[in-house]
Motif scaffolding. Structure first.
Motif, PDB file in Angstrom:
ATOM      1  N   ARG A   1       0.830  -1.222   0.000  1.00 38.78           N
ATOM      2  CA  ARG A   1       0.000   0.000   0.000  1.00 38.78           C
ATOM      3  C   ARG A   1       0.860   1.265   0.000  1.00 38.78           C
ATOM      4  O   ARG A   1       0.586   2.219  -0.719  1.00 38.78           O
ATOM      5  CB  ARG A   1      -0.933   0.040   1.223  1.00 38.78           C
ATOM      6  N   ASP A   2       1.930   1.241   0.849  1.00 37.46           N
ATOM      7  CA  ASP A   2       2.845   2.404   0.876  1.00 37.46           C
ATOM      8  C   ASP A   2       3.431   2.629  -0.508  1.00 37.46           C
ATOM      9  O   ASP A   2       3.491   3.758  -1.002  1.00 37.46           O
ATOM     10  CB  ASP A   2       4.052   2.148   1.822  1.00 37.46           C
ATOM     11  N   ALA A   3       3.876   1.523  -1.099  1.00 36.25           N
ATOM     12  CA  ALA A   3       4.529   1.638  -2.410  1.00 36.25           C
ATOM     13  C   ALA A   3       3.524   2.118  -3.453  1.00 36.25           C
ATOM     14  O   ALA A   3       3.859   2.919  -4.334  1.00 36.25           O
ATOM     15  CB  ALA A   3       5.113   0.297  -2.815  1.00 36.25           C
ATOM     16  N   TYR A   4       2.272   1.657  -3.340  1.00 34.24           N
ATOM     17  CA  TYR A   4       1.249   2.053  -4.316  1.00 34.24           C
ATOM     18  C   TYR A   4       0.975   3.558  -4.216  1.00 34.24           C
ATOM     19  O   TYR A   4       0.794   4.236  -5.224  1.00 34.24           O
ATOM     20  CB  TYR A   4      -0.033   1.248  -4.092  1.00 34.24           C
ATOM     21  N   LYS A   5       0.960   4.045  -2.963  1.00 38.33           N
ATOM     22  CA  LYS A   5       0.739   5.480  -2.744  1.00 38.33           C
ATOM     23  C   LYS A   5       1.854   6.289  -3.424  1.00 38.33           C
ATOM     24  O   LYS A   5       1.592   7.250  -4.144  1.00 38.33           O
ATOM     25  CB  LYS A   5       0.739   5.774  -1.230  1.00 38.33           C
ATOM     26  N   ALA A   6       3.080   5.842  -3.204  1.00 32.64           N
ATOM     27  CA  ALA A   6       4.224   6.540  -3.818  1.00 32.64           C
ATOM     28  C   ALA A   6       4.141   6.450  -5.337  1.00 32.64           C
ATOM     29  O   ALA A   6       4.443   7.407  -6.055  1.00 32.64           O
ATOM     30  CB  ALA A   6       5.525   5.914  -3.323  1.00 32.64           C
ATOM     31  N   TYR A   7       3.681   5.294  -5.832  1.00 31.69           N
ATOM     32  CA  TYR A   7       3.551   5.078  -7.282  1.00 31.69           C
ATOM     33  C   TYR A   7       2.532   6.054  -7.886  1.00 31.69           C
ATOM     34  O   TYR A   7       2.778   6.681  -8.923  1.00 31.69           O
ATOM     35  CB  TYR A   7       3.146   3.618  -7.510  1.00 31.69           C
ATOM     36  N   CYS A   8       1.376   6.202  -7.192  1.00 30.10           N
ATOM     37  CA  CYS A   8       0.333   7.116  -7.684  1.00 30.10           C
ATOM     38  C   CYS A   8       0.869   8.552  -7.730  1.00 30.10           C
ATOM     39  O   CYS A   8       0.598   9.299  -8.669  1.00 30.10           O
ATOM     40  CB  CYS A   8      -0.918   7.047  -6.806  1.00 30.10           C
ATOM     41  N   GLU A   9       1.657   8.912  -6.711  1.00 29.63           N
ATOM     42  CA  GLU A   9       2.247  10.260  -6.681  1.00 29.63           C
ATOM     43  C   GLU A   9       3.170  10.467  -7.883  1.00 29.63           C
ATOM     44  O   GLU A   9       3.109  11.478  -8.557  1.00 29.63           O
ATOM     45  CB  GLU A   9       3.089  10.442  -5.398  1.00 29.63           C
ATOM     46  N   LEU A  10       4.010   9.443  -8.128  1.00 25.01           N
ATOM     47  CA  LEU A  10       4.956   9.537  -9.258  1.00 25.01           C
ATOM     48  C   LEU A  10       4.209   9.642 -10.592  1.00 25.01           C
ATOM     49  O   LEU A  10       4.606  10.391 -11.476  1.00 25.01           O
ATOM     50  CB  LEU A  10       5.881   8.313  -9.292  1.00 25.01           C
ATOM     51  N   CYS A  11       3.112   8.875 -10.703  1.00 26.04           N
ATOM     52  CA  CYS A  11       2.309   8.915 -11.939  1.00 26.04           C
ATOM     53  C   CYS A  11       1.743  10.323 -12.123  1.00 26.04           C
ATOM     54  O   CYS A  11       1.727  10.859 -13.234  1.00 26.04           O
ATOM     55  CB  CYS A  11       1.160   7.909 -11.881  1.00 26.04           C
ATOM     56  N   LYS A  12       1.288  10.913 -11.010  1.00 24.54           N
ATOM     57  CA  LYS A  12       0.700  12.252 -11.067  1.00 24.54           C
ATOM     58  C   LYS A  12       1.751  13.254 -11.569  1.00 24.54           C
ATOM     59  O   LYS A  12       1.472  14.049 -12.460  1.00 24.54           O
ATOM     60  CB  LYS A  12       0.238  12.643  -9.650  1.00 24.54           C
ATOM     61  N   ILE A  13       2.947  13.134 -11.003  1.00 22.04           N
ATOM     62  CA  ILE A  13       4.024  14.053 -11.410  1.00 22.04           C
ATOM     63  C   ILE A  13       4.328  13.874 -12.905  1.00 22.04           C
ATOM     64  O   ILE A  13       4.526  14.826 -13.636  1.00 22.04           O
ATOM     65  CB  ILE A  13       5.310  13.793 -10.571  1.00 22.04           C
ATOM     66  N   GLY A  14       4.320  12.614 -13.344  1.00 24.44           N
ATOM     67  CA  GLY A  14       4.658  12.330 -14.743  1.00 24.44           C
ATOM     68  C   GLY A  14       3.480  12.478 -15.695  1.00 24.44           C
ATOM     69  O   GLY A  14       3.625  12.261 -16.897  1.00 24.44           O
ATOM     70  N   GLY A  15       2.299  12.823 -15.156  1.00 29.98           N
ATOM     71  CA  GLY A  15       1.110  12.978 -15.999  1.00 29.98           C
ATOM     72  C   GLY A  15       0.639  11.658 -16.591  1.00 29.98           C
ATOM     73  O   GLY A  15       0.107  11.607 -17.691  1.00 29.98           O
ATOM     74  N   ILE A  16       0.849  10.563 -15.849  1.00 24.68           N
ATOM     75  CA  ILE A  16       0.445   9.233 -16.345  1.00 24.68           C
ATOM     76  C   ILE A  16      -0.728   8.744 -15.512  1.00 24.68           C
ATOM     77  O   ILE A  16      -0.772   8.973 -14.296  1.00 24.68           O
ATOM     78  CB  ILE A  16       1.607   8.215 -16.187  1.00 24.68           C
ATOM     79  N   GLU A  17      -1.639   8.045 -16.146  1.00 24.51           N
ATOM     80  CA  GLU A  17      -2.764   7.447 -15.424  1.00 24.51           C
ATOM     81  C   GLU A  17      -2.252   6.229 -14.640  1.00 24.51           C
ATOM     82  O   GLU A  17      -1.712   5.301 -15.241  1.00 24.51           O
ATOM     83  CB  GLU A  17      -3.813   7.013 -16.447  1.00 24.51           C
ATOM     84  N   PRO A  18      -2.373   6.210 -13.292  1.00 21.14           N
ATOM     85  CA  PRO A  18      -1.848   5.040 -12.568  1.00 21.14           C
ATOM     86  C   PRO A  18      -2.679   3.789 -12.830  1.00 21.14           C
ATOM     87  O   PRO A  18      -3.881   3.882 -13.067  1.00 21.14           O
ATOM     88  CB  PRO A  18      -1.947   5.454 -11.094  1.00 21.14           C
ATOM     89  N   ARG A  19      -2.014   2.630 -12.816  1.00 21.93           N
ATOM     90  CA  ARG A  19      -2.734   1.357 -12.972  1.00 21.93           C
ATOM     91  C   ARG A  19      -3.431   1.013 -11.663  1.00 21.93           C
ATOM     92  O   ARG A  19      -3.056   1.520 -10.599  1.00 21.93           O
ATOM     93  CB  ARG A  19      -1.754   0.248 -13.309  1.00 21.93           C
ATOM     94  N   ALA A  20      -4.414   0.118 -11.753  1.00 26.64           N
ATOM     95  CA  ALA A  20      -5.160  -0.274 -10.549  1.00 26.64           C
ATOM     96  C   ALA A  20      -4.258  -1.066  -9.595  1.00 26.64           C
ATOM     97  O   ALA A  20      -3.227  -1.604 -10.013  1.00 26.64           O
ATOM     98  CB  ALA A  20      -6.341  -1.144 -10.955  1.00 26.64           C
ATOM     99  N   MET A  21      -4.675  -1.136  -8.333  1.00 20.63           N
ATOM    100  CA  MET A  21      -3.888  -1.845  -7.310  1.00 20.63           C
ATOM    101  C   MET A  21      -3.614  -3.291  -7.727  1.00 20.63           C
ATOM    102  O   MET A  21      -2.542  -3.832  -7.502  1.00 20.63           O
ATOM    103  CB  MET A  21      -4.654  -1.795  -5.979  1.00 20.63           C
ATOM    104  N   ARG A  22      -4.612  -3.909  -8.376  1.00 13.56           N
ATOM    105  CA  ARG A  22      -4.452  -5.317  -8.771  1.00 13.56           C
ATOM    106  C   ARG A  22      -3.298  -5.461  -9.781  1.00 13.56           C
ATOM    107  O   ARG A  22      -2.450  -6.348  -9.664  1.00 13.56           O
ATOM    108  CB  ARG A  22      -5.761  -5.821  -9.394  1.00 13.56           C
ATOM    109  N   THR A  23      -3.257  -4.545 -10.731  1.00 12.26           N
ATOM    110  CA  THR A  23      -2.179  -4.573 -11.727  1.00 12.26           C
ATOM    111  C   THR A  23      -0.848  -4.269 -11.049  1.00 12.26           C
ATOM    112  O   THR A  23       0.176  -4.873 -11.361  1.00 12.26           O
ATOM    113  CB  THR A  23      -2.453  -3.530 -12.827  1.00 12.26           C
TER     114      THR A  23
END
Ligand code: ATP
Ligand code: MG
Length: 392
Positions: free
Chosen positions: A324-346
């Motif tokens: 979950r921690d890593a997913y949160k950081a991933y979503c933040e990085l996606c936001k910075i990069g303007g990328i749509e984050p993948r779902a938690m399952r992916t």
């Protein structure tokens, strides 16, 4: 001898314009696959290629096909060539593989399967991806499919309790109904030894890539060096080739060792770097999402370290990064990069893929009554990854 371009020495996706030796295998590939296409005949078929790691399987197959691709396309209407490496799949599962094949054939969308019109591709869990492939093949296209590192899919499915060979069975069976030629590539000897008879009997063509000799390795280095260094020093090439001929005989290792030898000027140091920097090569060959996830894990690790130093109650501190921690950081990085984050399952599937390559540890840990279990992530070679991640 100075390096001017490191890609030929380190990046597997760099395809050398020239193939060194491998006359026998080239002839077999030409006679069984390329020539029939060029002659305008394109019988469906199936081929299995095996050989030790670094023996040139991927390179020779891809180079041969790409050399003739334009000519084949002129001769064969509706010709499609799809190359899939299971290393680059989010999860090396059969379903993921069919999804990946479909994603290379998106220009045939929309498709109608199970009476439904499908306009975009999703990660369905049922057999929809396979049905989509069948529907597309049914439009009289002629598909040349290369499935590389097939052993990873077989291993993954076996571990899940399924029969890993199902994929080979399914694909080799498709040729009875459609015009598909599949080439399976594997570096695992056991895979062909344990192959069930009903699968083996469906694969009539077999090519083995034998180990490279000293002179092969030397010629490969000499050819590759032309694209990587300013001036070729034959003594250095021979020295590296000898080291590899006495150990792994892998062309990939020979190129890497040459790279480290040129950057350190010492063969001992070069060998020491080979192990550590194997990680770098793994990273270079990751896909974009996998790189993002690695970055996110490092970010979450750093945050965890900071938290450990702060004066807060112990129950808020953790010893590991959770998914979950890593997913949160991933979503933040996606936001910075303007990328749509993948779902938690992916995201979890990507974590499993990275675990499979050996870059991270990822296990479920029981955290106490009523709280169930959570995914705990650990990073192998953390210092190296931290240093490298900056370049990604
Ligand atoms: N005959 C050759 N001529 C020129 N370069 C070669 C040759 N064989 C191998 N190479 C180079 O060596 C590297 C490793 O080869 P390749 O990736 O094809 O190995 P592989 O057999 O597919 O190994 P693995 O089973 O680990 O995937 C490639 O980057 C390729 O460029
Ligand atoms: Mg390969």
């Amino acid at each position: 001898m100075k390096i001017v371009n490191y890609a030929p020495l380190l990046n597997d996706d760099w395809l050398c314009p020239e193939i060194v030796d491998r006359e026998k295998q080239r002839k077999e590939l030409y006679e069984c696959i390329i020539k029939p296409y060029l002659d305008g005949n394109h019988p469906p078929g199936c081929m299995y290629i095996t050989g030790m790691s670094g023996s040139g399987k991927t390179f020779v197959v891809r180079r041969m096909i790409e050399n003739y691709l334009n000519d084949i396309k002129k001769r064969v209407p509706k010709f499609e060539y799809v190359y899939i490496s299971s290393k680059k799949l989010q999860t090396p599962s059969i379903n993921s593989l069919f999804h990946s094949i479909d994603s290379c054939l998106l220009h045939y969308f929309p498709v109608t399967v199970y009476g439904r019109k499908i306009t975009y591709l999703k990660h369905w869990r049922d057999g929809t991806c396979l049905e989509i492939l069948k529907e597309i093949l049914g439009r009289e296209i002629c598909l040349l499919l290369v499935v590389d590192e097939i052993d990873r899919v077989v291993k993954y499915e076996n571990k899940k309790g399924n029969s890993g060979y199902d994929l080979m069975y399914l694909l080799s069976d498709l040729r009875n109904e459609y015009n598909i030629f599949t080439i399976f590539i594997s570096n695992n000897r056991e895979l062909s030894e344990n192959m069930p008879l009903e699968v083996k009997s469906r694969i009539p063509l077999f090519i083995n890539f034998s180990l490279y000799s000293l002179s092969d390795l030397y010629s490969i280095l000499k050819t590759t060096a032309k694209y990587a260094v300013d001036e070729v020093d034959d003594d250095a090439l021979l020295k590296v080739a000898k080291e590899i001929a006495e150990t792994t005989c892998s062309a990939r290792d020979a190129k890497r060792l040459l790279y480290y030898y040129l950057t350190t000027n010492s063969i001992e140091e070069a060998w020491a770097k080979m192990d550590i920097n194997g990680v770098k090569d793994d990273l270079l060959n990751l896909n974009h999402q996998q790189k993002l996830v690695i970055k996110a894990i490092i970010v979450a690790e750093r945050y965890l370290e900071k938290l450990k130093k702060r004066n807060i109650p112990k129950r808020y501190k953790k010893d590991f990064v959770s998914s979950r921690d890593a997913y949160k950081a991933y979503c933040e990085l996606c936001k910075i990069g303007g990328i749509e984050p993948r779902a938690m399952r992916t995201f979890r599937a990507i974590l499993n893929g990275l675990k499979d390559i050996g870059l991270i540890q990822y296990n479920r840990i029981y955290v106490g009554k009523g709280r169930g279990s959570i995914g705990a992530i650990g990073v192998e070679n953390k210092d190296i990854l931290e240093g490298l991640i900056k370049d990604l």
